[in-house]
Design an enzyme around this catalytic site. Structure first.
Site, PDB file in Angstrom:
ATOM      1  N   GLU A  99       0.835  -1.199   0.000  1.00  0.00           N
ATOM      2  CA  GLU A  99       0.000   0.000   0.000  1.00  0.00           C
ATOM      3  C   GLU A  99       0.870   1.249   0.000  1.00  0.00           C
ATOM      4  O   GLU A  99       1.889   1.308   0.694  1.00  0.00           O
ATOM      5  CB  GLU A  99      -0.906  -0.007   1.238  1.00  0.00           C
ATOM      6  CG  GLU A  99      -1.924   1.110   1.290  1.00  0.00           C
ATOM      7  CD  GLU A  99      -2.886   0.948   2.454  1.00  0.00           C
ATOM      8  OE1 GLU A  99      -3.319   1.971   2.998  1.00  0.00           O
ATOM      9  OE2 GLU A  99      -3.196  -0.210   2.834  1.00  0.00           O
ATOM     10  N   ASP A 101       0.240   5.389   0.570  1.00  0.00           N
ATOM     11  CA  ASP A 101      -0.804   6.286   1.056  1.00  0.00           C
ATOM     12  C   ASP A 101      -0.439   7.762   0.979  1.00  0.00           C
ATOM     13  O   ASP A 101       0.654   8.153   1.409  1.00  0.00           O
ATOM     14  CB  ASP A 101      -1.096   6.011   2.538  1.00  0.00           C
ATOM     15  CG  ASP A 101      -1.655   4.633   2.785  1.00  0.00           C
ATOM     16  OD1 ASP A 101      -2.281   4.073   1.884  1.00  0.00           O
ATOM     17  OD2 ASP A 101      -1.474   4.121   3.908  1.00  0.00           O
ATOM     18  N   GLU A 103      -2.430  10.743   2.892  1.00  0.00           N
ATOM     19  CA  GLU A 103      -3.524  11.034   3.814  1.00  0.00           C
ATOM     20  C   GLU A 103      -3.459  12.514   4.180  1.00  0.00           C
ATOM     21  O   GLU A 103      -2.475  12.973   4.763  1.00  0.00           O
ATOM     22  CB  GLU A 103      -3.418  10.180   5.081  1.00  0.00           C
ATOM     23  CG  GLU A 103      -3.649   8.701   4.816  1.00  0.00           C
ATOM     24  CD  GLU A 103      -3.508   7.865   6.072  1.00  0.00           C
ATOM     25  OE1 GLU A 103      -4.329   6.941   6.256  1.00  0.00           O
ATOM     26  OE2 GLU A 103      -2.568   8.111   6.851  1.00  0.00           O
ATOM     27  N   GLN A 116       0.179  13.216   5.281  1.00  0.00           N
ATOM     28  CA  GLN A 116       0.942  12.077   5.791  1.00  0.00           C
ATOM     29  C   GLN A 116       1.043  11.031   4.696  1.00  0.00           C
ATOM     30  O   GLN A 116       0.050  10.711   4.042  1.00  0.00           O
ATOM     31  CB  GLN A 116       0.252  11.485   7.020  1.00  0.00           C
ATOM     32  CG  GLN A 116       0.946  10.263   7.611  1.00  0.00           C
ATOM     33  CD  GLN A 116       0.388   9.899   8.965  1.00  0.00           C
ATOM     34  OE1 GLN A 116       0.641  10.546   9.972  1.00  0.00           O
ATOM     35  NE2 GLN A 116      -0.413   8.842   9.011  1.00  0.00           N
ATOM     36  N   ASN A 126       3.987   1.313   9.327  1.00  0.00           N
ATOM     37  CA  ASN A 126       4.808   2.027  10.312  1.00  0.00           C
ATOM     38  C   ASN A 126       5.932   2.819   9.663  1.00  0.00           C
ATOM     39  O   ASN A 126       7.021   2.959  10.230  1.00  0.00           O
ATOM     40  CB  ASN A 126       5.391   1.062  11.352  1.00  0.00           C
ATOM     41  CG  ASN A 126       4.311   0.393  12.187  1.00  0.00           C
ATOM     42  OD1 ASN A 126       3.303   1.019  12.511  1.00  0.00           O
ATOM     43  ND2 ASN A 126       4.502  -0.874  12.504  1.00  0.00           N
ATOM     44  N   ARG A 127       5.664   3.353   8.469  1.00  0.00           N
ATOM     45  CA  ARG A 127       6.664   4.170   7.773  1.00  0.00           C
ATOM     46  C   ARG A 127       6.100   5.565   7.504  1.00  0.00           C
ATOM     47  O   ARG A 127       6.220   6.110   6.424  1.00  0.00           O
ATOM     48  CB  ARG A 127       7.068   3.497   6.452  1.00  0.00           C
ATOM     49  CG  ARG A 127       7.745   2.131   6.609  1.00  0.00           C
ATOM     50  CD  ARG A 127       8.139   1.573   5.247  1.00  0.00           C
ATOM     51  NE  ARG A 127       8.905   0.347   5.356  1.00  0.00           N
ATOM     52  CZ  ARG A 127       8.386  -0.881   5.299  1.00  0.00           C
ATOM     53  NH1 ARG A 127       7.054  -1.009   5.147  1.00  0.00           N
ATOM     54  NH2 ARG A 127       9.136  -1.950   5.394  1.00  0.00           N
ATOM     55  N   ASP A 192     -10.206  10.678  16.213  1.00  0.00           N
ATOM     56  CA  ASP A 192      -9.477  10.085  17.331  1.00  0.00           C
ATOM     57  C   ASP A 192      -7.971  10.269  17.181  1.00  0.00           C
ATOM     58  O   ASP A 192      -7.223  10.047  18.143  1.00  0.00           O
ATOM     59  CB  ASP A 192      -9.812   8.600  17.472  1.00  0.00           C
ATOM     60  CG  ASP A 192      -9.539   7.807  16.208  1.00  0.00           C
ATOM     61  OD1 ASP A 192      -9.588   8.399  15.109  1.00  0.00           O
ATOM     62  OD2 ASP A 192      -9.273   6.595  16.314  1.00  0.00           O
ATOM     63  N   TRP A 193      -7.511  10.727  15.966  1.00  0.00           N
ATOM     64  CA  TRP A 193      -6.057  10.902  15.794  1.00  0.00           C
ATOM     65  C   TRP A 193      -5.662  11.973  14.779  1.00  0.00           C
ATOM     66  O   TRP A 193      -4.532  12.483  14.815  1.00  0.00           O
ATOM     67  CB  TRP A 193      -5.406   9.584  15.354  1.00  0.00           C
ATOM     68  CG  TRP A 193      -5.831   9.112  13.973  1.00  0.00           C
ATOM     69  CD1 TRP A 193      -6.908   8.337  13.678  1.00  0.00           C
ATOM     70  CD2 TRP A 193      -5.192   9.391  12.725  1.00  0.00           C
ATOM     71  NE1 TRP A 193      -6.993   8.111  12.328  1.00  0.00           N
ATOM     72  CE2 TRP A 193      -5.949   8.742  11.719  1.00  0.00           C
ATOM     73  CE3 TRP A 193      -4.068  10.116  12.353  1.00  0.00           C
ATOM     74  CZ2 TRP A 193      -5.608   8.808  10.365  1.00  0.00           C
ATOM     75  CZ3 TRP A 193      -3.730  10.182  11.000  1.00  0.00           C
ATOM     76  CH2 TRP A 193      -4.495   9.527  10.026  1.00  0.00           C
ATOM     77  N   GLY A 197      -3.328  15.084  17.116  1.00  0.00           N
ATOM     78  CA  GLY A 197      -3.318  13.823  17.852  1.00  0.00           C
ATOM     79  C   GLY A 197      -4.652  13.421  18.430  1.00  0.00           C
ATOM     80  O   GLY A 197      -4.717  12.631  19.376  1.00  0.00           O
TER      81      GLY A 197
END
Length: 292
Positions: A99, A101, A103, A116, A126-127, A192-193, A197
């Protein structure tokens, strides 16, 4: 004086000898709504995805592709978009999926958008990298592109590279090159994020939140669902008289000008880089060696 050839110009020159190229500005030739079709609105050449307290919405490509480039022009949610995420991405299927992304994280009125990016290989992400943009993406359409070949994945904004994920298989880093990927976009609630944050929540009084799209392009090797991975690998490789522009040697790395653009973006607009996050990665990922 050494003259540098623009890769985009090279791709146009190659079109007469490339095969399986797909390019269009009409949404319905390449894409279809994927969920909440009642929140997908067509206004001439512009498609709009809506988010309200009931649902977000999205679309997907009708085919999957192995290598190439996809581009879409997006005008992001205007005003107070806190808590919302508008995504443009490529992805294969299954738990071991690949994938890529984009975002776009919503903002409170007057605060800048941030974008992002992330890369998943064999289901592992996690990159994350996060940066600010050098313009207001909610005021006009801007082109967002993903270039993918055997050597690199390049994220671009208005043809300016903002991230490169290079093939480092020689260092033991897995690289996405064996799974056809679809092209997707969506808008959804992620309060929520997404904004500070998760401290700033979505204000539904400002709904519906609308992201607008035009200029849909996919220029890649089309992989029907009925073909096997081996067949796709053969079909989507440049062999004999069949040449794909993304396999040209000059496409294996950024040009000097593009490298300078990337350095400028990272020096002036980088907010977060997973490769420098020692709290998450006391031992840096192998692909981050060059940034230590």
């Amino acid at each position: 004086m050494k003259m540098e050839i623009n890769p985009l110009l090279m791709s146009l020159m190659c079109m007469s000898i490339c095969v399986s190229l797909v390019s269009s500005v009409r949404f319905d030739e390449l894409f279809q709504p994927s969920w909440a079709s009642d929140h997908v609105v067509f206004e001439g050449e512009v498609l709009k995805l809506k988010l309200d307290s009931y649902s977000g919405s999205g679309f997907e490509s009708k085919s999957k592709y192995l290598f190439g480039r996809t581009t879409v022009q997006i005008k992001l949610v205007q005003g107070d978009s806190a808590g919302t995420v508008t995504a443009f991405y490529m992805s294969s299927d299954g738990p071991k999926h690949h994938e890529f992304d984009f975002e776009f994280l919503g903002n409170t009125t007057g605060e800048p958008y941030s974008v992002q990016t992330n890369v998943y290989v064999n289901g592992v992400g996690n990159r994350e990298e996060r940066l600010s943009l050098w313009f207001d993406p909610s005021q006009d359409f801007h082109a967002y592109s993903i270039l993918w070949n055997q050597h690199q994945v390049v994220f671009m904004v208005d043809q300016t590279p903002i991230r490169v994920f290079s093939n480092k298989e020689h260092k033991g880093v897995a690289y996405p090159k064996d799974q056809p990927m679809g092209v997707y976009s969506s808008i959804w609630n992620a309060d929520d994020w997404a904004t500070q944050g998760g401290r700033v929540k979505t204000n539904w009084a400002h709904a519906p939140f609308v992201a607008s799209y035009k200029g849909f392009e996919i220029d890649g090797c089309d992989c029907p669902v009925t073909t096997t991975a081996v067949e796709n690998a053969v079909k989507c490789s440049s062999t004999g008289e069949r040449k794909y522009w993304w396999d040209e040697p000059m496409m294996s790395e950024l040009s000097l000008h593009q490298s300078h653009q990337l350095m400028w973006v990272r020096a002036n607009h980088m907010i977060y880089d997973y490769c420098t996050d020692v709290s998450r990665f006391p031992v840096f990922p192998v692909e981050c060696d060059h940034r230590r």
